[in-house]
Design an enzyme around this catalytic site. Structure first.
Site, PDB file in Angstrom:
ATOM      1  N   TYR A  89       0.700  -1.250  -0.025  1.00  0.00           N
ATOM      2  CA  TYR A  89      -0.080   0.007   0.235  1.00  0.00           C
ATOM      3  C   TYR A  89       0.816   1.294  -0.003  1.00  0.00           C
ATOM      4  O   TYR A  89       0.367   2.425   0.365  1.00  0.00           O
ATOM      5  CB  TYR A  89      -0.797   0.035   1.123  1.00  0.00           C
ATOM      6  CG  TYR A  89      -2.144  -0.902   1.012  1.00  0.00           C
ATOM      7  CD1 TYR A  89      -3.179  -0.545  -0.078  1.00  0.00           C
ATOM      8  CD2 TYR A  89      -2.411  -1.929   2.077  1.00  0.00           C
ATOM      9  CE1 TYR A  89      -4.215  -1.350  -0.160  1.00  0.00           C
ATOM     10  CE2 TYR A  89      -3.576  -2.946   1.635  1.00  0.00           C
ATOM     11  CZ  TYR A  89      -4.360  -2.347   0.696  1.00  0.00           C
ATOM     12  OH  TYR A  89      -5.728  -3.040   0.528  1.00  0.00           O
ATOM     13  N   ASN A 126     -13.333  -2.648   4.263  1.00  0.00           N
ATOM     14  CA  ASN A 126     -14.498  -2.837   3.181  1.00  0.00           C
ATOM     15  C   ASN A 126     -14.093  -3.931   2.267  1.00  0.00           C
ATOM     16  O   ASN A 126     -14.616  -4.038   1.287  1.00  0.00           O
ATOM     17  CB  ASN A 126     -14.286  -1.508   2.400  1.00  0.00           C
ATOM     18  CG  ASN A 126     -12.664  -1.362   1.553  1.00  0.00           C
ATOM     19  OD1 ASN A 126     -11.899  -2.356   1.952  1.00  0.00           O
ATOM     20  ND2 ASN A 126     -12.549  -0.379   0.990  1.00  0.00           N
ATOM     21  N   GLU A 164       1.066  -6.608  -7.999  1.00  0.00           N
ATOM     22  CA  GLU A 164       0.362  -7.191  -6.960  1.00  0.00           C
ATOM     23  C   GLU A 164       0.097  -8.797  -7.078  1.00  0.00           C
ATOM     24  O   GLU A 164       0.484  -9.516  -5.962  1.00  0.00           O
ATOM     25  CB  GLU A 164      -1.057  -6.703  -6.914  1.00  0.00           C
ATOM     26  CG  GLU A 164      -1.154  -5.124  -6.577  1.00  0.00           C
ATOM     27  CD  GLU A 164      -2.524  -4.626  -6.588  1.00  0.00           C
ATOM     28  OE1 GLU A 164      -2.484  -3.309  -6.237  1.00  0.00           O
ATOM     29  OE2 GLU A 164      -3.522  -5.284  -6.793  1.00  0.00           O
ATOM     30  N   HIS A 206     -10.315  -6.115  -2.067  1.00  0.00           N
ATOM     31  CA  HIS A 206      -9.109  -5.435  -2.724  1.00  0.00           C
ATOM     32  C   HIS A 206      -9.309  -5.877  -4.246  1.00  0.00           C
ATOM     33  O   HIS A 206      -9.586  -6.863  -4.484  1.00  0.00           O
ATOM     34  CB  HIS A 206      -7.698  -5.664  -2.203  1.00  0.00           C
ATOM     35  CG  HIS A 206      -6.890  -5.083  -2.915  1.00  0.00           C
ATOM     36  ND1 HIS A 206      -6.543  -3.646  -3.131  1.00  0.00           N
ATOM     37  CD2 HIS A 206      -6.223  -5.790  -4.045  1.00  0.00           C
ATOM     38  CE1 HIS A 206      -5.452  -3.361  -4.195  1.00  0.00           C
ATOM     39  NE2 HIS A 206      -5.451  -4.667  -4.738  1.00  0.00           N
TER      40      HIS A 206
HETATM   41  P1  DAT Z   1      -9.447   0.740  -3.470  1.00  0.00           P
HETATM   42  O1  DAT Z   1      -9.449  -0.369  -2.374  1.00  0.00           O
HETATM   43  O2  DAT Z   1     -11.098   0.816  -3.858  1.00  0.00           O
HETATM   44  O3  DAT Z   1      -8.650   0.572  -4.775  1.00  0.00           O
HETATM   45  P2  DAT Z   1      -7.880   2.783  -2.648  1.00  0.00           P
HETATM   46  O4  DAT Z   1      -6.860   2.257  -3.436  1.00  0.00           O
HETATM   47  O5  DAT Z   1      -8.159   4.473  -2.821  1.00  0.00           O
HETATM   48  O6  DAT Z   1      -9.144   2.112  -2.908  1.00  0.00           O
HETATM   49  O7  DAT Z   1      -7.487   2.833  -1.134  1.00  0.00           O
HETATM   50  C1  DAT Z   1      -7.049   1.355  -0.541  1.00  0.00           C
HETATM   51  C2  DAT Z   1      -7.790   1.095   0.598  1.00  0.00           C
HETATM   52  O8  DAT Z   1      -7.469   2.195   1.704  1.00  0.00           O
HETATM   53  C3  DAT Z   1      -9.313   1.068   0.563  1.00  0.00           C
HETATM   54  O9  DAT Z   1      -9.625   0.005   0.105  1.00  0.00           O
HETATM   55  C4  DAT Z   1      -9.689   1.276   1.849  1.00  0.00           C
HETATM   56  C5  DAT Z   1      -8.598   2.214   2.267  1.00  0.00           C
HETATM   57  N1  DAT Z   1      -9.089   3.779   2.305  1.00  0.00           N
HETATM   58  C6  DAT Z   1      -9.217   4.297   1.195  1.00  0.00           C
HETATM   59  N2  DAT Z   1      -9.932   5.531   1.346  1.00  0.00           N
HETATM   60  C7  DAT Z   1      -9.926   5.709   2.690  1.00  0.00           C
HETATM   61  C8  DAT Z   1     -10.755   6.527   3.413  1.00  0.00           C
HETATM   62  N3  DAT Z   1     -10.940   7.756   2.977  1.00  0.00           N
HETATM   63  N4  DAT Z   1     -10.812   6.281   4.631  1.00  0.00           N
HETATM   64  C9  DAT Z   1     -10.578   5.252   5.364  1.00  0.00           C
HETATM   65  N5  DAT Z   1      -9.970   4.191   4.684  1.00  0.00           N
HETATM   66  C10 DAT Z   1      -9.550   4.449   3.094  1.00  0.00           C
HETATM   67 MG    MG Z   2      -6.660   0.583  -4.798  1.00  0.00          MG
END
Ligand code: DAT
Ligand code: MG
Length: 145
Positions: free
Chosen positions: A52, A118, A132, A121
């Site tokens: 991440y 959530n 990944e 992934h």
């Molecule tokens: P995704 O998993 O939809 O690709 P991302 O790459 O923007 O979303 O973010 C990675 C993860 O980080 C996401 O699944 C959950 C966490 N995350 C993202 N935005 C967040 C937020 N605003 N508040 C809390 N957790 C968050």
């Molecule tokens: Mg993402």
């Protein structure tokens, strides 16, 4: 059109609940993904941080890393036509409020607990999918399929 690969993860919140784990797995099967590889593991925090790293510095980064290393996860290499976008559509939006309101039948809309916890992934591009996949399945090479 050729099959595309994506990396899907079932996160600790969902692996901890057998019925949710099974429901997400059934979504994969009923949408006719080919399961190329599957493994369950407890993620080391350092690997989680690396995975991440694009989010390093964001307010949720520490929380995200702690959560992802907090219990077993399940990783899949999935194959399907347009797999990356298709899986992301099935997952629904990242944030739980949006998921519940915009896509209530999506995986996150159905099972997401919070913006961090959530459920699943999915890779977001061809480049991140190959990165990944290599992170979870270092011995995997696409030539073998
Ligand atoms: P995704 O998993 O939809 O690709 P991302 O790459 O923007 O979303 O973010 C990675 C993860 O980080 C996401 O699944 C959950 C966490 N995350 C993202 N935005 C967040 C937020 N605003 N508040 C809390 N957790 C968050
Ligand atoms: Mg993402």
């Amino acid at each position: 059109q050729a099959l595309q690969l994506t990396l899907a993860l079932i996160k600790p919140d969902a692996v901890a609940h057998p019925l949710i784990l099974e429901a997400v797995h059934q979504q994969i099967l009923s949408n006719k993904f080919l399961i190329v590889r599957m493994r369950e593991l407890l993620w080391r925090k350092e690997d989680c941080q690396k995975f991440y790293q694009e989010h390093e510095g964001r307010f949720f980064y520490q929380r995200l890393v702690e959560f992802m290393a907090s219990g077993p996860i399940r990783a899949y290499i999935l194959a399907h036509k347009d797999a990356i976008q298709f899986w992301r559509t099935l997952m629904g939006p990242t944030r739980v409020f949006q998921a519940r309101h915009v896509a209530p039948d999506s995986i996150r809309g159905s099972f997401g607990l919070t913006d961090t916890r959530n459920t699943t992934h999915g890779s977001d591009s061809v480049v991140s999918a190959s990165r990944e996949i290599a992170a979870f399945f270092p011995d995997f090479s696409e030539q073998r399929c």
